[in-house]
Design a protein around this motif. Structure first.
Motif, mmCIF file in Angstrom:
data_model
loop_
_atom_site.group_PDB
_atom_site.id
_atom_site.type_symbol
_atom_site.label_atom_id
_atom_site.label_comp_id
_atom_site.label_asym_id
_atom_site.label_seq_id
_atom_site.Cartn_x
_atom_site.Cartn_y
_atom_site.Cartn_z
ATOM 1 N N SER A 65 33.178 -97.050 31.966
ATOM 2 C CA SER A 65 34.094 -98.503 31.461
ATOM 3 C C SER A 65 34.284 -98.303 29.924
ATOM 4 N N GLY A 66 33.394 -97.465 29.330
ATOM 5 C CA GLY A 66 33.680 -97.199 27.751
ATOM 6 C C GLY A 66 34.877 -96.234 27.555
ATOM 7 N N THR A 67 35.135 -95.421 28.238
ATOM 8 C CA THR A 67 36.207 -94.622 28.124
ATOM 9 C C THR A 67 37.691 -95.279 28.444
ATOM 10 N N ILE A 68 37.669 -96.016 29.557
ATOM 11 C CA ILE A 68 38.992 -96.931 29.683
ATOM 12 C C ILE A 68 39.127 -98.005 28.845
ATOM 13 N N HIS A 89 54.543 -93.166 8.317
ATOM 14 C CA HIS A 89 53.780 -93.586 7.132
ATOM 15 C C HIS A 89 52.017 -93.184 7.251
ATOM 16 N N PRO A 90 51.568 -92.695 6.004
ATOM 17 C CA PRO A 90 50.311 -92.082 6.440
ATOM 18 C C PRO A 90 49.258 -93.141 6.918
ATOM 19 N N LEU A 91 49.482 -94.391 6.738
ATOM 20 C CA LEU A 91 48.607 -95.327 7.280
ATOM 21 C C LEU A 91 48.601 -95.399 8.683
ATOM 22 N N ALA A 92 49.884 -95.598 8.941
ATOM 23 C CA ALA A 92 50.215 -95.371 10.527
ATOM 24 C C ALA A 92 49.630 -94.374 11.228
ATOM 25 N N LYS A 93 49.691 -93.028 10.584
ATOM 26 C CA LYS A 93 49.132 -91.932 11.236
ATOM 27 C C LYS A 93 47.570 -91.984 11.199
ATOM 28 N N GLU A 94 47.260 -92.451 10.177
ATOM 29 C CA GLU A 94 45.713 -92.610 10.241
ATOM 30 C C GLU A 94 45.018 -93.689 11.311
ATOM 31 N N ALA A 95 45.688 -94.688 11.363
ATOM 32 C CA ALA A 95 45.373 -95.552 12.331
ATOM 33 C C ALA A 95 45.622 -95.225 13.814
ATOM 34 N N LYS A 96 46.773 -94.436 13.933
ATOM 35 C CA LYS A 96 46.685 -93.755 15.620
ATOM 36 C C LYS A 96 45.743 -92.850 15.877
ATOM 37 N N ASP A 97 45.431 -91.764 14.652
ATOM 38 C CA ASP A 97 44.507 -90.532 14.892
ATOM 39 C C ASP A 97 43.167 -91.209 14.803
ATOM 40 N N PHE A 98 42.865 -92.157 13.971
ATOM 41 C CA PHE A 98 41.537 -92.544 14.168
ATOM 42 C C PHE A 98 41.084 -93.165 15.599
ATOM 43 N N ALA A 99 42.116 -94.055 16.128
ATOM 44 C CA ALA A 99 41.928 -94.571 17.449
ATOM 45 C C ALA A 99 41.902 -93.474 18.549
ATOM 46 N N ALA A 100 42.784 -92.359 18.585
ATOM 47 C CA ALA A 100 42.779 -91.425 19.381
ATOM 48 C C ALA A 100 41.449 -90.521 19.200
ATOM 49 N N GLY A 101 40.839 -90.567 17.964
ATOM 50 C CA GLY A 101 39.619 -89.837 17.784
ATOM 51 C C GLY A 101 38.518 -90.519 18.497
ATOM 52 N N ALA A 102 38.575 -91.911 18.184
ATOM 53 C CA ALA A 102 37.425 -92.672 18.845
ATOM 54 C C ALA A 102 37.418 -92.539 20.475
ATOM 55 N N VAL A 103 38.585 -92.551 21.042
ATOM 56 C CA VAL A 103 38.613 -92.193 22.520
ATOM 57 C C VAL A 103 38.062 -90.632 22.886
#
Ligand SMILES: Nc1ncnc2c1ncn2[C@@H]1O[C@H](COP(=O)(O)OP(=O)(O)OP(=O)(O)O)[C@@H](O)[C@H]1O
Length: 124
Positions: A65-68, A89-103
């Motif tokens: 459930s956590g992964t999904i 934009h560097p902030l857009a990149k960070e936001a997307k990469d942080f979220a992907a990193g969390a997964v």
């Protein structure tokens, strides 16, 4: 007055409807969601095959459930950013990469849980 102030609150059953349609839409549109759901079904079948204990099920279900859930949050962050800007934009990149990193962190944690629970049963 903004949309937030003028829009009446949805009744509870409608809110659940939106949430369910969000889950279905995420599975339909996101390749990673399909992978997570198929993997989850396979793991659940293995769980029944190996007659997991209550505690083992608890960890497996938390991992699934956590992964999904995180994958859906990641996808919604991606969409929100794409809606907010079509610029690089560097902030857009960070936001997307942080979220992907969390997964990724949770997915690695989930694989470790799977190994700890299933490996001894498979080699036994
Ligand atoms: N607006 C942007 N500005 C800067 N970098 C971006 C931007 N949009 C995307 N990126 C970079 O490109 C990567 C891929 O972004 P994209 O939106 O294509 O997600 P994705 O990894 O293809 O996601 P998925 O495969 O889950 O749909 C991001 O992780 C980020 O590093």
């Amino acid at each position: 007055m903004g949309l937030k102030e003028t829009k009446p609150k949805s009744p509870l059953n409608k809110s659940f409807g939106y949430a369910f349609s969000g889950i279905i839409q995420a599975i339909k549109s996101e390749r990673n969601m399909k992978i997570h759901v198929v993997t989850a079904l396979i793991v659940i079948c293995f769980g029944f095959y190996f007659s997991l204990s209550g505690i083992e099920w608890l960890f497996i279900l938390l991992a699934i459930s956590g992964t999904i859930t995180l994958e859906m949050v990641n996808s919604s962050i991606e969409r929100a950013i794409d809606l907010a800007t079509d610029q690089i934009h560097p902030l857009a990149k960070e936001a997307k990469d942080f979220a992907a990193g969390a997964v990724l962190i949770y997915a690695i944690f989930s694989v470790i849980i799977g190994i700890i629970i299933f490996l001894p049963k498979i080699v036994a």
